[in-house]
Design a protein around this motif. Structure first.
Motif, PDB file in Angstrom:
ATOM      1  N   ARG A 129       0.657  -0.805  -0.104  1.00 17.98           N
ATOM      2  CA  ARG A 129       0.501  -0.065  -0.007  1.00 17.98           C
ATOM      3  C   ARG A 129       0.562   1.383  -0.250  1.00 17.98           C
ATOM      4  NH1 ARG A 129       0.404   5.157   2.646  1.00 17.98           N
ATOM      5  NH2 ARG A 129      -1.336   5.597   2.768  1.00 17.98           N
ATOM      6  N   VAL A 130       1.042   1.848  -0.800  1.00 15.01           N
ATOM      7  CA  VAL A 130       0.990   3.449  -0.681  1.00 15.01           C
ATOM      8  C   VAL A 130       0.220   4.398  -1.193  1.00 15.01           C
ATOM      9  CG1 VAL A 130       3.271   2.454  -2.725  1.00 15.01           C
ATOM     10  CG2 VAL A 130       1.357   3.472  -3.088  1.00 15.01           C
ATOM     11  N   GLY A 131      -0.788   4.250  -1.103  1.00 15.83           N
ATOM     12  CA  GLY A 131      -1.715   6.098  -0.979  1.00 15.83           C
ATOM     13  C   GLY A 131      -2.817   5.011  -0.177  1.00 15.83           C
ATOM     14  N   THR A 132      -3.865   6.300  -0.082  1.00 17.73           N
ATOM     15  CA  THR A 132      -5.092   6.169   0.897  1.00 17.73           C
ATOM     16  C   THR A 132      -6.691   6.743  -0.348  1.00 17.73           C
ATOM     17  OG1 THR A 132      -4.966   5.001   2.777  1.00 17.73           O
ATOM     18  CG2 THR A 132      -6.854   6.164   2.122  1.00 17.73           C
ATOM     19  N   LEU A 133      -7.223   6.290  -0.956  1.00 18.87           N
ATOM     20  CA  LEU A 133      -8.230   6.967  -1.230  1.00 18.87           C
ATOM     21  C   LEU A 133      -9.704   7.465  -0.572  1.00 18.87           C
ATOM     22  CD1 LEU A 133      -8.875   5.922  -5.303  1.00 18.87           C
ATOM     23  CD2 LEU A 133      -8.213   8.348  -4.281  1.00 18.87           C
ATOM     24  N   VAL A 134      -9.957   6.361   0.095  1.00 17.86           N
ATOM     25  CA  VAL A 134     -11.230   6.443   0.899  1.00 17.86           C
ATOM     26  C   VAL A 134     -10.209   5.713   2.439  1.00 17.86           C
ATOM     27  CG1 VAL A 134     -13.317   6.004   1.559  1.00 17.86           C
ATOM     28  CG2 VAL A 134     -12.647   5.992  -0.886  1.00 17.86           C
TER      29      VAL A 134
END
Length: 310
Positions: free
Chosen positions: A98-103
Motif C-alpha cells: 500500500r502506497v496511498g489511500t483514496l477512502v
C-alpha cells in the motif's frame, strides 16, 4: 547567423521534446469509473498528473479481481483495491504494498428498512442478505456480538450482489455490505427511509476502504511519489470545488450523469483521505489482528511488509 539559428531551433526542439516526454504510468481501477475515484478524476481534470511529468493511463478492469494481481505481475504500475483484501494478499505472499489511500473510512454498512430494527442486536431471527463471504460474515458476527447477539441468531442469505433489490423486494430483512455512499443513497432515491449502521460503530476495527497498491520492487520509483503528489492536488481541489468538479465529470462522462452519481459524488467528499500518502500503521495492525482472530488469515504479517508511507 545560420548556425546560431539552427542551434536555437535544435535546442528548442530538445526542450519541447523533454517537456513532452511524460513518464507513463498505468493505474488499474477496482471497478468501472465512479464517484469513489473522484480525487483521481479531478487530478486528471486540473492537469495535476501532467504537471508532475506523468502520462497516467486509467484502466477499468474487465474482472475486478485482476488489478492487484496485474501489479504483482508487473503488468501495471498501480492498482486500486481494498485494505481488507491487502491483508489477504500479504498472507498469500503477493509482492503488493500500500502506497496511498483514496477512502480512509469503511464504506460497508448494515442497512434495513424495518424501523423496529434500531441496532444490529435487533436483527435476531431476521434474514440478512450478503454478497461476499468471509470478511462480511466476520464483520456481521462482530457487530452482532457487540450488540448482544450472535451469528447463530440470524440467517445469512447470499443475494449475489443484488443487495438493494433483495431488500426492497422483501427477500431479506437487512443487508450487509451496502456502501453508505451508494446503496444507502440508492434506497433514498427509491423513496425509502433506510436505517444505516456503520461497521466501525459496533466493534469492527476501522480500516481504509480504498487504497492504492504498487509492486514491492517498484515502491521507490519516483513516478509513484509524483502520482501521490498529483493525487493530493486533486483531493484538495475536489474539496474546494465540489460542484465545479462534478459538472466537469458529468460533462466528460454523460453516461454517468445520474442523480445517484451526483449525490454519491457529494456524499463521498468527506470520506476521502485528506492526505493520501499518510499511513496509520496502528489501524493496519488492528485489522490484521481482527482477521487473524476470525481465522481468515494464517499468520500475522508485520505492517511494514505490505504498507509504507512515502
Amino acid at each position: 547567423m545560420i548556425k546560431k539559428t539552427l542551434y536555437g531551433l535544435i535546442l528548442g526542439i530538445a526542450v519541447a521534446t523533454q517537456a513532452n516526454a511524460a513518464e507513463k504510468l498505468t493505474l488499474m481501477l477496482d471497478w468501472y469509473l465512479n464517484p469513489d475515484h473522484a480525487p483521481i478524476i479531478v487530478a486528471e481534470q486540473i492537469g495535476a498528473f501532467k504537471a508532475e511529468g506523468l502520462d497516467v493511463k486509467i484502466v477499468p478492469p474487465s474482472d475486478p479481481s485482476l488489478p492487484p494481481r496485474m501489479v504483482a505481475a508487473k503488468q501495471a504500475d498501480l492498482a486500486i483495491t481494498y485494505q481488507p483484501q491487502l491483508h489477504f494478499f500479504a498472507d498469500q505472499g503477493l509482492p503488493l504494498v500500500r502506497v496511498g489511500t483514496l477512502v480512509n473510512t469503511p464504506l460497508d454498512t448494515i442497512i434495513t428498512l424495518d424501523k423496529s430494527i434500531t441496532s444490529p442486536g435487533k436483527l435476531k431471527g431476521k434474514k440478512i442478505g450478503s454478497s461476499v463471504g468471509g470478511v462480511e460474515e466476520a464483520t456481521l458476527g462482530t457487530m452482532l456480538q457487540h450488540d448482544g447477539a450472535s451469528l447463530s441468531d440470524v440467517k445469512l442469505i447470499n443475494v449475489n450482489f443484488q443487495l438493494t433489490s433483495a431488500l426492497m423486494a422483501g427477500q431479506v430483512d437487512a443487508i450487509i455490505g451496502g456502501y453508505r455512499n451508494i446503496e444507502a443513497l440508492e434506497l433514498k432515491l427509491a423513496g425509502k427511509d433506510p436505517q444505516v449502521f456503520n461497521v466501525e460503530d459496533y466493534g469492527v476495527p476501522a480500516y481504509d476502504e480504498l487504497i492504492i497498491v504498487a509492486n514491492r520492487d517498484e515502491v521507490a520509483a519516483p513516478k509513484i511519489k509524483k502520482f501521490l503528489v498529483a493525487l493530493q492536488k486533486g483531493t484538495d481541489y475536489l474539496r474546494a470545488h465540489p460542484q465545479e468538479t462534478w459538472q466537469a465529470f458529468a460533462s466528460t462522462h454523460p453516461e454517468l450523469n445520474t442523480e445517484l452519481n451526483k449525490q454519491a459524488w457529494m456524499k463521498s467528499i468527506p470520506l476521502f483521505a485528506s492526505d493520501p500518502a499518510k499511513l496509520d500503521s496502528k489501524r493496519y495492525q488492528a485489522y490484521e489482528q481482527f482477521l487473524f482472530d476470525n481465522k481468515l488469515i494464517k499468520k500475522i504479517t508485520p505492517v511494514e511488509k505490505y504498507a509504507v508511507q512515502l
